[in-house]
Scaffold this motif. Structure first.
Motif, mmCIF file in Angstrom:
data_model
loop_
_atom_site.group_PDB
_atom_site.id
_atom_site.type_symbol
_atom_site.label_atom_id
_atom_site.label_comp_id
_atom_site.label_asym_id
_atom_site.label_seq_id
_atom_site.Cartn_x
_atom_site.Cartn_y
_atom_site.Cartn_z
ATOM 1 N N ASP A 66 24.697 62.984 47.954
ATOM 2 C CA ASP A 66 26.008 63.636 48.174
ATOM 3 C C ASP A 66 27.251 62.813 47.525
ATOM 4 N N THR A 67 26.877 61.753 46.881
ATOM 5 C CA THR A 67 27.807 60.846 46.300
ATOM 6 C C THR A 67 27.571 60.857 44.537
ATOM 7 N N ILE A 68 28.761 60.842 44.228
ATOM 8 C CA ILE A 68 29.007 60.926 42.691
ATOM 9 C C ILE A 68 29.205 59.495 42.398
ATOM 10 N N GLU A 69 28.541 58.982 41.140
ATOM 11 C CA GLU A 69 28.687 57.484 40.929
ATOM 12 C C GLU A 69 29.188 57.288 39.482
ATOM 13 N N ILE A 70 30.276 56.560 39.266
ATOM 14 C CA ILE A 70 30.757 56.314 37.776
ATOM 15 C C ILE A 70 30.823 54.758 37.660
ATOM 16 N N THR A 71 30.324 54.271 36.953
ATOM 17 C CA THR A 71 30.260 52.832 36.712
ATOM 18 C C THR A 71 30.833 52.526 35.457
ATOM 19 N N CYS A 72 31.663 51.641 35.200
ATOM 20 C CA CYS A 72 32.202 51.210 34.085
ATOM 21 C C CYS A 72 31.904 49.359 33.804
ATOM 22 N N ILE A 73 31.260 49.265 32.705
ATOM 23 C CA ILE A 73 30.992 47.671 32.436
ATOM 24 C C ILE A 73 31.807 47.233 31.216
ATOM 25 N N PHE A 74 32.580 46.159 31.405
ATOM 26 C CA PHE A 74 33.396 45.500 30.619
ATOM 27 C C PHE A 74 32.916 44.079 30.096
ATOM 28 N N ASN A 75 33.293 43.943 28.777
ATOM 29 C CA ASN A 75 33.033 42.404 28.146
ATOM 30 C C ASN A 75 34.344 42.114 27.418
ATOM 31 N N ASN A 76 34.416 41.084 26.680
ATOM 32 C CA ASN A 76 35.452 40.500 26.119
ATOM 33 C C ASN A 76 36.259 40.019 27.392
ATOM 34 N N LEU A 77 36.104 39.347 28.226
ATOM 35 C CA LEU A 77 36.696 38.972 29.492
ATOM 36 C C LEU A 77 37.604 37.986 29.462
ATOM 37 N N PRO A 78 38.855 37.931 29.960
ATOM 38 C CA PRO A 78 39.857 36.833 29.908
ATOM 39 C C PRO A 78 39.061 35.484 30.560
ATOM 40 N N ASP A 79 39.443 34.434 29.735
ATOM 41 C CA ASP A 79 39.109 33.131 30.220
ATOM 42 C C ASP A 79 39.488 32.682 31.498
ATOM 43 N N ILE A 80 40.860 33.050 31.727
ATOM 44 C CA ILE A 80 41.583 32.874 33.017
ATOM 45 C C ILE A 80 42.179 33.910 33.616
ATOM 46 N N ILE A 81 41.847 34.295 35.165
ATOM 47 C CA ILE A 81 42.625 35.208 35.581
ATOM 48 C C ILE A 81 43.344 34.622 36.948
ATOM 49 N N THR A 82 44.502 35.363 37.319
ATOM 50 C CA THR A 82 44.918 35.123 38.897
ATOM 51 C C THR A 82 44.530 36.188 39.718
ATOM 52 N N LEU A 83 43.978 35.878 40.894
ATOM 53 C CA LEU A 83 43.628 37.080 41.687
ATOM 54 C C LEU A 83 44.469 36.942 42.954
ATOM 55 N N ASP A 84 43.837 36.199 43.978
ATOM 56 C CA ASP A 84 44.584 36.231 45.107
ATOM 57 C C ASP A 84 45.552 35.054 45.428
ATOM 58 N N SER A 85 46.062 34.240 44.734
ATOM 59 C CA SER A 85 47.092 33.377 44.636
ATOM 60 C C SER A 85 47.664 32.916 43.439
ATOM 61 N N SER A 86 48.495 32.081 43.255
ATOM 62 C CA SER A 86 48.803 31.874 41.839
ATOM 63 C C SER A 86 48.102 30.892 41.178
ATOM 64 N N SER A 87 47.005 30.381 41.788
ATOM 65 C CA SER A 87 45.891 29.475 41.219
ATOM 66 C C SER A 87 45.072 30.225 40.086
ATOM 67 N N PRO A 88 44.922 29.664 38.792
ATOM 68 C CA PRO A 88 44.275 30.278 38.001
ATOM 69 C C PRO A 88 42.593 30.060 38.337
ATOM 70 N N THR A 89 41.964 30.995 37.895
ATOM 71 C CA THR A 89 40.356 30.981 38.297
ATOM 72 C C THR A 89 39.745 31.914 36.962
ATOM 73 N N ASN A 90 38.643 32.055 37.303
ATOM 74 C CA ASN A 90 37.843 33.089 36.420
ATOM 75 C C ASN A 90 36.842 33.962 37.109
ATOM 76 N N LEU A 91 36.218 34.700 36.447
ATOM 77 C CA LEU A 91 35.325 35.781 36.924
ATOM 78 C C LEU A 91 34.045 34.971 37.116
ATOM 79 N N ALA A 92 33.494 34.038 36.411
ATOM 80 C CA ALA A 92 32.272 33.453 36.608
ATOM 81 C C ALA A 92 32.128 32.307 37.971
#
Length: 442
Positions: A66-92
């Protein structure tokens, strides 16, 4: 970021999980009802759930649940991101990448209500060992408490930086037991992280061929909404500063109020905490439109005129993006560009699409059931959607695909004009088009 692929499961005609890869320019060709629009609308539901919303009836009749699934996959990812604070990090560093090093976001819609809401996951190689598997769910105070409980030296992390504390905790163990995990990111503190991550995703703009005829016809208003959205993104740093200042001033007022409350009821005051909950929706504050100077609504000028406005929106976007350096990625999805347009206009639009796709930080997705338009596009961009025993099949990557497109849909000769009639071979003074070799342009 760029859209690398989509996985669709239990959505309309796509009952089995189907993976579709994308290029900078991707064109879906197929018969009516083959499933071309379904792919574009699945993307609209994933990114916006606005122009097209997920409904209970979207569940495939051949689904295995009973579940519809839609999944998107992304590349060309940013080297630096800001998530839950002002400190930079990255997805890896946050263990948010799948085994191929891509960002994989999965949205599941339980088709048990009329308007299913998504549950969002990041599919990633993530720590599974106890105490280390749920760090993204923890707030700053909880992270610091865990670091103290693990006896980590306070000088190896920054106490006000969540990424720094998480890194210190993760680095304190030799084997994190990474496992492929569906990490739910729409609950607890992880939701704030995902809300920040969403700002790095491409804007998705869907332009449909079958539109209602209203005074605020979407064929005209949708490009203008996109223009406002892009303008806000370019001013994101200033808007974030304004939001933070408003937040701090409002919280300061609340704190002063609680200080006064302590004088009258300290127990009550100590149980209250100021919390800033509402994020402003700037895109709903600004409205841009194009009106006719004779007060005739644009939608009354005919679908050809409306599409001409849309065509020239894309041409203007090409010039703007070529002249400006913008890191924000946009995915333009356009159904049936041949609708209500002269063949010459179609060719101009195709050239604009190719300029956008190959010369700017954008991707373009098209649908058509006209092979002649497909012949204007690079072979690697073509995706042929067809049915095989009731299942949708997406074919690409081989020269035989275009032959199959031609065999399935056929190709008609170019439209004949009155001028062409005078150039037909004549027998006894009568034009005979049946004598023309259509493999040779007249």
């Amino acid at each position: 970021m760029k859209l690398k692929s989509i996985k669709i499961k239990n959505f309309r005609g796509f009952s089995d999980e189907t993976t579709i890869n994308f290029e900078n320019l991707t064109a879906f060709i197929g018969k009516n009802d083959a499933g071309k629009s379904t792919v574009l609308e699945a993307l609209e539901i994933f990114f916006n759930n606005s122009i097209v919303t997920c409904e209970r009836e979207d569940l495939s009749i051949n689904s295995d649940g009973d579940t519809i699934e839609i999944t998107c996959i992304f590349n060309n990812l940013p080297d630096i991101i800001t998530l839950d604070s002002s400190s930079p990090t990255n997805l890896a560093n946050e263990f948010l990448l799948n085994p191929q090093g891509d960002l994989e976001i999965k949205k599941c819609f339980k088709a048990t209500t009329s308007k299913p809401k998504p549950t969002t996951f990041i599919v990633c190689n993530h720590p599974s060992v106890q105490w280390y598997h749920n760090l993204l769910d923890l707030k700053n105070a909880d992270l610091k408490a865990l670091a103290r409980r693990l006896n980590l030296p306070s000088d190896i992390y920054q106490a006000n930086s969540n990424p720094s504390i998480r890194a210190a905790i993760w680095h304190s163990i030799d084997n994190l037991q990474l496992e492929l995990t569906e990490l739910q990111v729409d609950k607890e503190n992880a939701k704030k992280i995902y809300d920040s991550l969403e700002k790095y995703l491409p804007i998705y703009a869907l332009f449909q061929s079958d539109r209602p005829s209203k005074d605020d016809d979407k064929e005209v208003t949708d490009p203008m909404k996109l223009a406002v959205q892009q303008a806000l993104l370019e001013l994101n740093a200033e808007l974030e500063r304004i939001k933070e200042e408003v937040k701090q001033k409002a919280i300061s007022t609340a704190e002063r109020t609680l200080e006064k409350l302590k004088e009258m009821d300290s127990e009550l005051a100590s149980s209250l905490i100021p919390e800033f909950k509402t994020e402003p929706k700037f895109d709903s504050l600004f409205k841009l439109s194009i009106n006719s100077d004779d007060n005739i609504p644009i939608n009354k000028r005919g679908s050809g005129v409306r599409r001409l406005i849309l065509l020239n929106f894309f041409r203007a976007e090409v010039e703007r993006k070529l002249s400006e350096s913008s890191s924000q990625s946009v995915i333009y999805a356009f159904e049936e560009p041949e609708t209500s347009q002269h063949p010459k206009h179609q060719e101009i639009l195709m050239q604009a699409f190719m300029d956008l796709a190959y010369n700017t930080n954008s991707q373009v997705i098209l649908t058509t059931h006209t092979p002649a338009l497909g012949s204007l596009l690079p072979l690697e961009s073509l995706r042929f959607i067809t049915k095989d025993n009731g299942n949708r099949v997406v074919k690409c990557g081989e020269e035989s695909v275009f032959k199959e497109i031609v065999d399935t849909l056929g190709i008609l000769p170019d439209p004949i004009t009155v001028f062409d009639i005078f150039k037909f071979p004549k027998v006894d003074g009568i034009a005979c088009p049946e004598l023309v070799d259509y493999n040779v342009r007249i």
